[in-house]
Enzyme design. Structure first.
Site, mmCIF file in Angstrom:
data_model
loop_
_atom_site.group_PDB
_atom_site.id
_atom_site.type_symbol
_atom_site.label_atom_id
_atom_site.label_comp_id
_atom_site.label_asym_id
_atom_site.label_seq_id
_atom_site.Cartn_x
_atom_site.Cartn_y
_atom_site.Cartn_z
ATOM 1 N N HIS A 125 0.822 -1.232 0.000
ATOM 2 C CA HIS A 125 0.000 0.000 0.000
ATOM 3 C C HIS A 125 0.850 1.274 0.000
ATOM 4 O O HIS A 125 0.323 2.364 -0.257
ATOM 5 C CB HIS A 125 -0.931 0.038 1.215
ATOM 6 C CG HIS A 125 -1.988 -1.023 1.214
ATOM 7 N ND1 HIS A 125 -2.849 -1.205 0.155
ATOM 8 C CD2 HIS A 125 -2.321 -1.964 2.135
ATOM 9 C CE1 HIS A 125 -3.667 -2.218 0.429
ATOM 10 N NE2 HIS A 125 -3.364 -2.701 1.610
ATOM 11 N N ASP A 160 -2.630 -10.765 -2.441
ATOM 12 C CA ASP A 160 -3.214 -10.255 -1.200
ATOM 13 C C ASP A 160 -4.666 -9.838 -1.487
ATOM 14 O O ASP A 160 -4.981 -9.394 -2.593
ATOM 15 C CB ASP A 160 -2.408 -9.041 -0.731
ATOM 16 C CG ASP A 160 -2.822 -8.536 0.642
ATOM 17 O OD1 ASP A 160 -2.146 -8.874 1.617
ATOM 18 O OD2 ASP A 160 -3.841 -7.808 0.724
ATOM 19 N N HIS A 162 -6.270 -7.339 -0.581
ATOM 20 C CA HIS A 162 -6.419 -5.895 -0.826
ATOM 21 C C HIS A 162 -5.639 -5.493 -2.074
ATOM 22 O O HIS A 162 -4.558 -6.038 -2.333
ATOM 23 C CB HIS A 162 -5.905 -5.104 0.378
ATOM 24 C CG HIS A 162 -6.622 -5.425 1.650
ATOM 25 N ND1 HIS A 162 -6.105 -6.299 2.584
ATOM 26 C CD2 HIS A 162 -7.822 -5.022 2.113
ATOM 27 C CE1 HIS A 162 -6.964 -6.412 3.584
ATOM 28 N NE2 HIS A 162 -8.017 -5.653 3.331
ATOM 29 N N ASP A 247 -4.586 -12.859 3.279
ATOM 30 C CA ASP A 247 -5.856 -12.411 3.864
ATOM 31 C C ASP A 247 -7.061 -12.695 2.958
ATOM 32 O O ASP A 247 -8.192 -12.389 3.330
ATOM 33 C CB ASP A 247 -5.801 -10.927 4.255
ATOM 34 C CG ASP A 247 -5.117 -10.060 3.226
ATOM 35 O OD1 ASP A 247 -4.829 -10.539 2.105
ATOM 36 O OD2 ASP A 247 -4.861 -8.880 3.540
HETATM 37 ZN ZN LIG Z 1 -4.246 -7.288 2.590
#
Ligand SMILES: [Zn+2]
Length: 338
Positions: A125, A160, A162, A247
């Protein structure tokens, strides 16, 4: 050929505050997964060294890294609503980014087939001048920029749950790096739409696969086989980096995807076949259920070491999300037509 495994006790000292999901126990879970899979003897330990200022500066302006270093040395605190640092966090972040570079040096010397960096803080991120989403330094981007600067064509595949907004942003117009993300949609951080394909010279070298809640591993696997592998094979990468967040596991408390540890192992097996041995490196990103994380890392490393002898769960199937594959194929076909 051996699997190189980089981690360090300093990663446990990155203090995210009480009750934070991105906690030191995650790396202890990774170690438990290695033990449960019986892989301790098979992994070749790599002791990371901190990334140099020059290596970091390929991605992050020195003013940003210096300010982060100062903030941590003065005791740290919150950088945004969910990103907390303590006194040791800058050193951990520089070491996490350096871990990838050290593994690349060892792979270059022919010491292994593939590397795995069990690091924190995670990185995908983080954008050039801003930390966010538990990430300070974009570890996978630092490695990709190092490789691209020496002439490699670098594929980054991010599974991931996200979207890796930071990684996408850093290489949005860069034709040397192809960024692929499979992620939940809608979800944090709100980027990664299917029509976002890069711009300028980088147009076509970003590929987003945004899946609805409850999507299962069969759909992730089909999307790899039918969309990602053909797109990357045509692009012809010379290196593969994987943002390996876990995740998307069905037990994860932060997301609503439906994968299992076996799915991560199967995806990883398909992906590493894209490039020759010695040119593949995985970075730990998210994964916040400790048992799911242990199972997933154990199963993924088992695929890399002994073709998947350790498989604590079966694969998942029958969730939604297949329409995303059709849409992505249409978008890739239009890009191919110019
Ligand atoms: Zn994540």
């Amino acid at each position: 050929m051996p699997v190189l495994y980089a981690t360090h006790p300093l990663f446990l000292d990155h203090d995210t505050g009480n009750g934070h999901p991105e906690r030191p126990a995650r790396l202890r879970a990774v170690e438990q997964g290695i033990e449960a899979a019986g892989l301790r003897e098979a992994l070749v330990p790599v002791v990371p060294v901190p990334a140099s200022p020059e290596d970091l500066a390929r991605i992050h302006p020195p003013a940003y890294t210096q300010a982060l270093d100062d903030f941590c040395r003065h005791g740290g605190g919150y950088l945004d609503g969910d990103t907390h640092v303590g006194r040791e966090s800058w050193d951990a972040a520089a070491l996490a980014a350096g871990a990838g570079l050290e593994v690349i040096r060892r792979l270059d010397r022919g010491e292994g087939a593939v590397g795995f960096c069990a690091v924190r803080p995670p990185g995908h991120h983080a954008v050039a001048s801003r930390s966010m989403g538990f990430c300070l330094v974009n570890n996978v981007a630092v490695a990709a920029a190092f490789l691209a600067d020496r002439g490699e064509r670098v594929a980054i595949v991010d599974y991931d749950a996200h979207h890796g907004n930071g990684t996408q942003d850093l290489f949005w117009t860069d034709p040397r790096v192809f960024y692929v993300s499979l992620h939940e949609w809608p979800a944090y951080p709100g980027t990664g739409r299917i029509h976002d394909v890069g711009a300028g010279e980088g147009r076509g070298s970003t590929l987003n696969l945004p899946f609805p809640a409850a999507t299962t591993g069969d759909v992730f696997r089909r999307s790899i086989d039918e969309v990602v592998v053909p797109a990357l094979s045509a692009w012809a990468p010379t290196w593969l980096l994987v943002s390996a967040g876990f995740d998307a596991h069905r037990r994860d408390p932060l997301t609503d995807l439906g994968l299992t540890s076996a799915d991560f192992a199967d995806l990883t097996r398909d992906l590493v076949a894209l490039v020759p041995s010695g040119r593949r490196l995985l970075f730990l990103e998210g994964g916040y259920d400790l048992e799911a994380l242990a199972h997933s890392v154990g199963a993924v490393l088992s695929v890399l070491v002994d073709d998947g002898a350790y498989r604590p769960e079966g694969p998942s199937a029958d969730g939604p999300g297949a329409a995303v594959i059709d849409s992505a194929l249409n978008i890739r076909a239009r890009l191919a037509d110019g």
